[in-house]
Design a protein around this motif. Sequence first.
Motif, PDB file in Angstrom:
ATOM      1  N   ARG A  17      21.415 -69.359 -13.823  1.00  0.00           N
ATOM      2  CA  ARG A  17      19.992 -69.739 -13.832  1.00  0.00           C
ATOM      3  C   ARG A  17      19.643 -70.545 -12.580  1.00  0.00           C
ATOM      4  O   ARG A  17      18.589 -70.329 -11.967  1.00  0.00           O
ATOM      5  CB  ARG A  17      19.686 -70.559 -15.096  1.00  0.00           C
ATOM      6  N   TYR A  18      20.513 -71.482 -12.211  1.00  0.00           N
ATOM      7  CA  TYR A  18      20.253 -72.296 -11.031  1.00  0.00           C
ATOM      8  C   TYR A  18      20.272 -71.434  -9.770  1.00  0.00           C
ATOM      9  O   TYR A  18      19.411 -71.574  -8.886  1.00  0.00           O
ATOM     10  CB  TYR A  18      21.300 -73.407 -10.918  1.00  0.00           C
ATOM     11  N   PHE A  19      21.247 -70.544  -9.696  1.00  0.00           N
ATOM     12  CA  PHE A  19      21.340 -69.675  -8.522  1.00  0.00           C
ATOM     13  C   PHE A  19      20.093 -68.810  -8.385  1.00  0.00           C
ATOM     14  O   PHE A  19      19.513 -68.686  -7.301  1.00  0.00           O
ATOM     15  CB  PHE A  19      22.587 -68.800  -8.613  1.00  0.00           C
ATOM     16  N   ILE A  20      19.655 -68.201  -9.484  1.00  0.00           N
ATOM     17  CA  ILE A  20      18.487 -67.320  -9.433  1.00  0.00           C
ATOM     18  C   ILE A  20      17.243 -68.109  -9.036  1.00  0.00           C
ATOM     19  O   ILE A  20      16.413 -67.622  -8.241  1.00  0.00           O
ATOM     20  CB  ILE A  20      18.293 -66.627 -10.795  1.00  0.00           C
ATOM     21  N   ALA A  21      17.092 -69.325  -9.555  1.00  0.00           N
ATOM     22  CA  ALA A  21      15.934 -70.150  -9.196  1.00  0.00           C
ATOM     23  C   ALA A  21      15.900 -70.429  -7.701  1.00  0.00           C
ATOM     24  O   ALA A  21      14.846 -70.308  -7.047  1.00  0.00           O
ATOM     25  CB  ALA A  21      15.959 -71.460  -9.980  1.00  0.00           C
ATOM     26  N   VAL A  22      17.052 -70.813  -7.135  1.00  0.00           N
ATOM     27  CA  VAL A  22      17.098 -71.097  -5.694  1.00  0.00           C
ATOM     28  C   VAL A  22      16.870 -69.813  -4.900  1.00  0.00           C
ATOM     29  O   VAL A  22      16.149 -69.810  -3.882  1.00  0.00           O
ATOM     30  CB  VAL A  22      18.435 -71.752  -5.315  1.00  0.00           C
ATOM     31  N   ALA A  23      17.458 -68.693  -5.371  1.00  0.00           N
ATOM     32  CA  ALA A  23      17.316 -67.424  -4.654  1.00  0.00           C
ATOM     33  C   ALA A  23      15.870 -66.959  -4.634  1.00  0.00           C
ATOM     34  O   ALA A  23      15.421 -66.332  -3.666  1.00  0.00           O
ATOM     35  CB  ALA A  23      18.207 -66.368  -5.307  1.00  0.00           C
ATOM     36  N   GLU A  24      15.115 -67.245  -5.688  1.00  0.00           N
ATOM     37  CA  GLU A  24      13.723 -66.807  -5.741  1.00  0.00           C
ATOM     38  C   GLU A  24      12.776 -67.779  -5.051  1.00  0.00           C
ATOM     39  O   GLU A  24      11.771 -67.357  -4.471  1.00  0.00           O
ATOM     40  CB  GLU A  24      13.313 -66.622  -7.205  1.00  0.00           C
ATOM     41  N   PRO A  41      21.713 -82.891  -8.089  1.00  0.00           N
ATOM     42  CA  PRO A  41      22.550 -82.171  -9.058  1.00  0.00           C
ATOM     43  C   PRO A  41      22.485 -80.657  -8.887  1.00  0.00           C
ATOM     44  O   PRO A  41      23.487 -79.966  -9.054  1.00  0.00           O
ATOM     45  CB  PRO A  41      21.978 -82.593 -10.409  1.00  0.00           C
ATOM     46  N   LEU A  42      21.303 -80.142  -8.547  1.00  0.00           N
ATOM     47  CA  LEU A  42      21.174 -78.699  -8.340  1.00  0.00           C
ATOM     48  C   LEU A  42      22.019 -78.256  -7.156  1.00  0.00           C
ATOM     49  O   LEU A  42      22.734 -77.249  -7.226  1.00  0.00           O
ATOM     50  CB  LEU A  42      19.708 -78.333  -8.124  1.00  0.00           C
ATOM     51  N   SER A  43      21.954 -79.008  -6.067  1.00  0.00           N
ATOM     52  CA  SER A  43      22.761 -78.669  -4.896  1.00  0.00           C
ATOM     53  C   SER A  43      24.249 -78.680  -5.247  1.00  0.00           C
ATOM     54  O   SER A  43      25.022 -77.811  -4.799  1.00  0.00           O
ATOM     55  CB  SER A  43      22.482 -79.653  -3.762  1.00  0.00           C
ATOM     56  N   GLN A  44      24.668 -79.658  -6.059  1.00  0.00           N
ATOM     57  CA  GLN A  44      26.075 -79.744  -6.445  1.00  0.00           C
ATOM     58  C   GLN A  44      26.469 -78.550  -7.310  1.00  0.00           C
ATOM     59  O   GLN A  44      27.563 -77.994  -7.159  1.00  0.00           O
ATOM     60  CB  GLN A  44      26.326 -81.049  -7.209  1.00  0.00           C
ATOM     61  N   GLN A  45      25.585 -78.150  -8.198  1.00  0.00           N
ATOM     62  CA  GLN A  45      25.887 -76.991  -9.056  1.00  0.00           C
ATOM     63  C   GLN A  45      26.052 -75.724  -8.221  1.00  0.00           C
ATOM     64  O   GLN A  45      26.936 -74.909  -8.481  1.00  0.00           O
ATOM     65  CB  GLN A  45      24.772 -76.797 -10.087  1.00  0.00           C
ATOM     66  N   ILE A  46      25.216 -75.558  -7.211  1.00  0.00           N
ATOM     67  CA  ILE A  46      25.327 -74.378  -6.356  1.00  0.00           C
ATOM     68  C   ILE A  46      26.630 -74.436  -5.554  1.00  0.00           C
ATOM     69  O   ILE A  46      27.319 -73.418  -5.386  1.00  0.00           O
ATOM     70  CB  ILE A  46      24.107 -74.265  -5.412  1.00  0.00           C
ATOM     71  N   ARG A  47      26.986 -75.625  -5.074  1.00  0.00           N
ATOM     72  CA  ARG A  47      28.262 -75.748  -4.345  1.00  0.00           C
ATOM     73  C   ARG A  47      29.436 -75.423  -5.267  1.00  0.00           C
ATOM     74  O   ARG A  47      30.392 -74.758  -4.850  1.00  0.00           O
ATOM     75  CB  ARG A  47      28.405 -77.156  -3.770  1.00  0.00           C
ATOM     76  N   ASP A  48      29.357 -75.868  -6.527  1.00  0.00           N
ATOM     77  CA  ASP A  48      30.430 -75.541  -7.479  1.00  0.00           C
ATOM     78  C   ASP A  48      30.528 -74.034  -7.696  1.00  0.00           C
ATOM     79  O   ASP A  48      31.631 -73.473  -7.786  1.00  0.00           O
ATOM     80  CB  ASP A  48      30.164 -76.233  -8.823  1.00  0.00           C
TER      81      ASP A  48
END
Length: 304
Positions: A17-24, A41-48
């Motif tokens: 969900r986080y990846f798709i949100a950033v991608a869109e 936190p979002l940036s950290q989740q994408i890095r993970d």
Amino acid sequence: MIKLFAGVIPMELRHLRYFIAVAEELNFTRAALRVGIGQPPLSQQIRDLEKELGASLFRRLPHGVELTRVGEAFLPEARAVLDQANRAARTAQRASRGEYGRLRVGFTGSAAFRPEVPAAIRDFRRRYPHVDLTLEEAPTADLIERLMTGDLDAAFVRPGRSNPEGMRVRDLGAEAMMAVLPAAHRLARSSSIPFAALAGEPLVLFPRTAGPGFFDAIMEACRRAGFEPVLGSVAPQLTSVANLVAAGMGVSVVPESVAQVRVQGVRYRRLTGEPPVAHLVLVTRLVEESIVVSNFLGLVSARG
């Protein structure tokens, strides 16, 4: 947790969900607002996520991000997995409400003529179109046995003297009985006849084993009227009675709703005095865990 790529990479749905949100959005700030978490936190989740995949999904720009080739390849797959997860969740929720599953309903031949029965089936199909609904016609005794063995979920039957053990019985009301007479019979000249006028006439009935409660009610009504019934030909089922009467095999008594069966050479006449009445009930198991069956019972009760 879900597993992608032949089960080698564990991944949580929130990562997708986080990846798709950033991608869109192509912007971490807007994506963070969209998913309801802070930007760090979002940036950290994408890095993970990128660490799990072993590849970069985004190329950082001065004023946002853009997808890498890996990110572009990953995006449609991530959307497909998330869509499937959402569909699975919706399916589970609908199943929990009884919108999926199966319902096996039995009915006696005469019950089918009561307007409540086809109306209940029609309403259920319209309200729960994804439930696998099957119908089976059989004598009352057979339907009760099939309920007991679990081969049916509910049955519209003519009740006996007592409720079957382990069964819940819902009364759907009674209806008047009518005489079935050959068109040339002397009693057919009147619009109604006393029940006692059937004394001495051979009665065309179906076997007692097929519906003992219904059969016994007719016998008792004869004795209340002061005569012993004369049993004539046996009809294989209630809906066949009119054909035997037309053939001159005797007279009969049927529920008012069965008078819809129009047979040449037969007349239906109202009965006065103390004629029997025909009850109809819906029978289900006393202990029933199926929400589908509960929905059907609720619908029938609401109509009643």
